[in-house]
Write an enzyme that holds these catalytic residues in place. Structure first.
Site: not given
Ligand code: DOR
Ligand code: ZN
Length: 422
Positions: A62, A230, A303, A307
């Site tokens: 991020r 994924h 992945d 957030h």
């Molecule tokens: O769940 C996800 N989050 N899938 C994605 O492709 C992007 C990622 C994100 O950047 O939050």
């Molecule tokens: Zn990703």
């Protein structure tokens, strides 16, 4: 100062040494592996397993732009806590990592603030707009290890073809997030029984599978290495299996949440069970496990997509896609794949080290004298409960909070430095 790891059960995925031995580390390098060694600082690893530092080729840190979710410092601490010593960071930051200046920024921040090895991926198209190609040759010279528009697919097949041709020319893998955006649009979870019952719009499996197939076929035209990110469906695994049989240069990854949970986890409207691609069904988990067993699946990645609680704390449909992964990946792999007997611990570690490293041609993921002292020391039998106050990540969006897992990282060593101790 030398660091000595004593009495460790050594698990080298390349099988060059195993058994209970000592490892001496000097100057960031594995200096000696044997019995009865001595060193200045000692970690007593009796009863613990030592493997090469884990490698995750799919994380979102991020930075720049969304540092309230995560930054390179906190992301790398989360990686260390999860046993990872090398990660590949995705390029869908704000702004995007799509030019030399941005790659240099990530490299500098990694040097200044990261405690593990951070290898950047860059966008394949400028601004991730799916139109103009990035300067892949120049980006590669700056250390970019893959190109990807992860977070989304490239809608135009013609642009995707050019991307793959250019990536092949500069010998970089293209990491493909496979999603037919028109078909997936508006969806928030897997399309099926649970979505219908909850009244949540669905994302059909076909949206992923159509693009896995298209993207591999375009990679075959371009003679490019495509890495499918994924994979979540049994059908997707089968497409990769058939493509490998044809001789396509395709590799693929699966994420722990996709083999640990089904879309039933959404029944409580828990937005921490929302990611893209979404949790699927039991039949898909079985397909993923078969793919892992027969070698169709090349590696496990997380992945890791942080957030903030504020962003996730809204109605399911409006919450952003993505969940944390780094700090639970090893334990989920042991709990869901090794403990039930689907694969051995050796194979699990391969999927998290050498196999992941191979995809990006990394010189890591193995234990050898003279090699980098990147090591993970873990207890494969220890049970622990995931709690939201112990994450090193800045975010808390894990569907596994409150779940008891087996397998715990005790120390992570990167370049000879202890970067995490439980
Ligand atoms: O769940 C996800 N989050 N899938 C994605 O492709 C992007 C990622 C994100 O950047 O939050
Ligand atoms: Zn990703």
């Amino acid at each position: 100062m030398s660091l000595l790891i004593k009495n460790a059960r050594i698990l080298d995925p390349e099988g060059k040494c195993s058994g209970d031995l000592d490892i001496r580390i000097d100057d960031g390098t594995i200096a000696e592996i044997g019995s009865g060694l001595s060193g200045d600082e000692v970690i007593d690893a009796a009863g613990l397993t030592v493997c090469p530092g884990l490698v995750d080729i799919h994380v979102h840190f991020r930075e720049p732009g969304q540092e309230s979710k995560e930054d390179i410092a906190s992301g790398s601490r989360a990686a260390a806590r999860g046993g990872f010593t090398t990660v590949v960071t995705m390029a869908n930051t704000q702004p995007r990592i799509d030019n030399a200046g941005m790659v240099e920024f990530v490299n500098r921040r990694a040097r200044e603030t990261g405690c593990i090895r951070i290898r950047p991926a860059a966008c394949a198209t400028k601004g991730m707009l799916g139109e103009e190609l990035t300067e892949m040759a120049e980006l590669k010279e700056l250390g970019v290890v893959a190109v990807t528009d992860d977070g989304q697919d490239i809608a135009s097949s013609a642009v995707m073809r050019r991307v793959l041709e250019y990536a092949a020319m500069v010998d970089l893998p293209y990491m493909a997030h496979c999603e037919d955006e028109a078909l997936a649009k508006g969806g928030a979870m897997n399309e099926g029984f649970t979505a219908t019952r909850l009244g949540i719009p669905g994302i059909p499996k076909a949206a992923e599978e159509i693009r896995i197939d298209r993207n591999i076929r375009l990679a075959e035209v371009a003679d490019a290495h495509i890495h499918i990110q994924h994979v979540t469906t049994a059908g997707g695994i089968e497409i990769v299996r058939q493509a490998k049989k044809r001789g396509a240069k395709v590799t693929c990854e699966v994420c722990p949440h996709h083999f640990a949970l089904t879309d039933a986890a959404v029944e409580t409207f828990n937005s921490n069970a929302k990611m893209n691609p979404p949790l699927r069904e039991q039949h898909d988990i079985e397909g993923i496990i078969e793919g892992i067993q027969d070698g169709t699946v090349d590696c496990i990645s997380t992945d890791h997509a942080p957030h903030t609680p504020t962003e996730k704390g809204v109605e399911f449909e409006f919450a952003p896609f993505g969940i944390l992964g780094l700090e639970t990946a090893l334990a989920l792999t042991i709990t869901e794949l090794v403990k039930p007997g689907h694969i051995t611990l050796e194979r699990a570690i391969q999927l998290l080290t050498t196999e992941a490293a191979r995809i990006c041609k990394f010189d890591c993921g193995t234990l050898r004298v003279g090699g980098p002292a990147d090591l993970t020391i873990f207890d494969p039998a220890e049970e622990w409960t995931v709690s939201d106050d112990s994450f090193a990540s800045k975010s808390r969006n894990s569907p596994f909070i409150g779940t008891t897992l087996t397998g715990r990282v005790r120390h992570t060593i990167c370049g000879g430095e202890i970067v995490y101790t439980a």
